[in-house]
Write an enzyme that holds these catalytic residues in place. Structure first.
Site, PDB file in Angstrom:
ATOM      1  N   SER A 170       0.852  -1.184   0.000  1.00 34.33           N
ATOM      2  CA  SER A 170       0.000   0.000   0.000  1.00 34.33           C
ATOM      3  C   SER A 170       0.886   1.231   0.000  1.00 34.33           C
ATOM      4  O   SER A 170       2.042   1.184   0.444  1.00 34.33           O
ATOM      5  CB  SER A 170      -0.892   0.008   1.245  1.00 34.33           C
ATOM      6  OG  SER A 170      -1.565   1.242   1.397  1.00 34.33           O
ATOM      7  N   TYR A 190      -3.231  -0.586  10.336  1.00 35.20           N
ATOM      8  CA  TYR A 190      -2.980  -0.940   8.934  1.00 35.20           C
ATOM      9  C   TYR A 190      -1.582  -0.516   8.486  1.00 35.20           C
ATOM     10  O   TYR A 190      -0.874  -1.271   7.805  1.00 35.20           O
ATOM     11  CB  TYR A 190      -4.036  -0.252   8.062  1.00 35.20           C
ATOM     12  CG  TYR A 190      -4.048  -0.678   6.614  1.00 35.20           C
ATOM     13  CD1 TYR A 190      -4.602  -1.890   6.242  1.00 35.20           C
ATOM     14  CD2 TYR A 190      -3.548   0.151   5.611  1.00 35.20           C
ATOM     15  CE1 TYR A 190      -4.642  -2.285   4.907  1.00 35.20           C
ATOM     16  CE2 TYR A 190      -3.589  -0.226   4.278  1.00 35.20           C
ATOM     17  CZ  TYR A 190      -4.140  -1.441   3.935  1.00 35.20           C
ATOM     18  OH  TYR A 190      -4.171  -1.823   2.620  1.00 35.20           O
TER      19      TYR A 190
END
Length: 318
Positions: A136, A149
């Site tokens: 990501s 996250y």
């Protein structure tokens, strides 16, 4: 190369679902894995009903090993394994229950590690194969309210780099990293939440289909890393070259663009168990107002940082 055998962990929704559609359109043999059987069966039907469905929790090493065995038993090999499985819990670090934080880190870091271990074991026996791990943009920068996250994504970035180093002895085994920016997927409506407002993908927002196509592209032509997102380079440049400005702006911007105006109470979401997926919600939720001054400051800072980054690149390559 046609009629590959492709395993997709996280294949029940979002980027994994889009990748399944893209591989199926190519005529590849698909093995779909995720926790929720009902969603997997829906995706299998969308792919023509030919996909092998294997409910799997990537945090359970034994289940991941059984998934690899099922794929090999069914098709004789695994050519590509793409992992996009992930969960999220929003909120300040101190507000997130420890068991929720631990579970998200386990799913988003140890889950991919379990996948990599199983995939590489098969690839070593075959002498070839492509592993695609979905990282990501948040594995390259930090933002508040997403510690659950961001933390494992930074770890996954390191693990991917190490795996690339450790497979240099096997030129036909490839370890690739997809780095998506902001993508409209059901992860936001499924997430745990201790921030008070439902999360949403901040603009500019890409489609899951674009990321699915990027995974197919990596399978066709493996490369170490592929970043896909209009704002990725700007955000990384600001984070790296102007950290004081970045840190001053990222909180207000995250509250304005990364959290919707839809209120929600404390909720574990799908962190511990699969939930039915809801599409098309968070990208349409209203945003809080953000000042023109903040946007101007962000734009100016990003432009300066990107200019500095490019100049540095020119100097180092000259």
């Amino acid at each position: 190369m046609t009629s590959r055998v492709v395993v997709l962990t996280g294949g029940s929704s979002g980027i994994g679902r889009a990748a399944a559609h893209a591989f199926a359109a190519r005529g590849d043999k698909i093995v779909l894995a995720a926790r929720g059987l009902a969603d997997l069966e829906k995706v299998a039907a969308e792919c023509g009903g030919q996909a092998l469905v294997v409910p799997t929790d990537v945090t359970d090493r034994a289940q991941v090993d059984e998934l690899a065995e099922a794929a090999v038993d069914a098709f004789g090999r695994i050519d590509v394994w793409a992992d996009t499985a992930a969960v999220v819990a929003y909120g300040r670090f101190e507000d997130i229950p420890p068991d929720v934080f631990d579970k998200v880190v386990t799913a988003d870091l140890l889950g991919p590690a379990n996948v990599a271990r199983a995939a590489l074991r098969v690839f070593r026996k075959q002498g070839r194969g492509t592993l695609i791990l979905s990282s990501s943009l948040l594995g390259h920068v930090t933002v508040p309210y997403m510690s659950t996250y961001v933390t494992p994504k930074w770890g996954l970035r390191a693990l991917t780099r190490i795996l690339q180093q450790e497979t240099r002895d096997a030129p036909d085994i490839h370890v690739c990293q997809l780095v998506p920016g902001s993508v409209d997927t059901p992860i936001y409506t499924s997430s745990g939440n201790y921030a008070g407002f439902v999360g949403r993908p901040p603009p500019p927002v890409d489609t899951a289909e674009r990321m699915g196509d990027a995974i197919v592209s990596l399978a066709d032509r493996p490369r170490r890393s592929r970043s896909v997102g209009l704002a990725n380079e700007f955000v990384e440049a600001g984070y790296s070259f102007m950290p004081p400005v970045y840190d001053a702006l990222v909180g207000p911007l995250m509250r304005s663009f990364g959290l919707s105006r839809r209120r929600t109470g404390p909720d574990k979401g799908n962190v511990f168990a699969s939930k039915p997926r809801v599409y098309g919600g968070p990208a349409r939720y209203g945003r809080a107002p953000v000042s023109a001054a903040a946007l101007a400051a962000l734009t100016g800072a990003a432009a300066l940082a990107l200019t500095g980054r490019r100049r540095l690149k020119r100097r180092t390559t000259a």
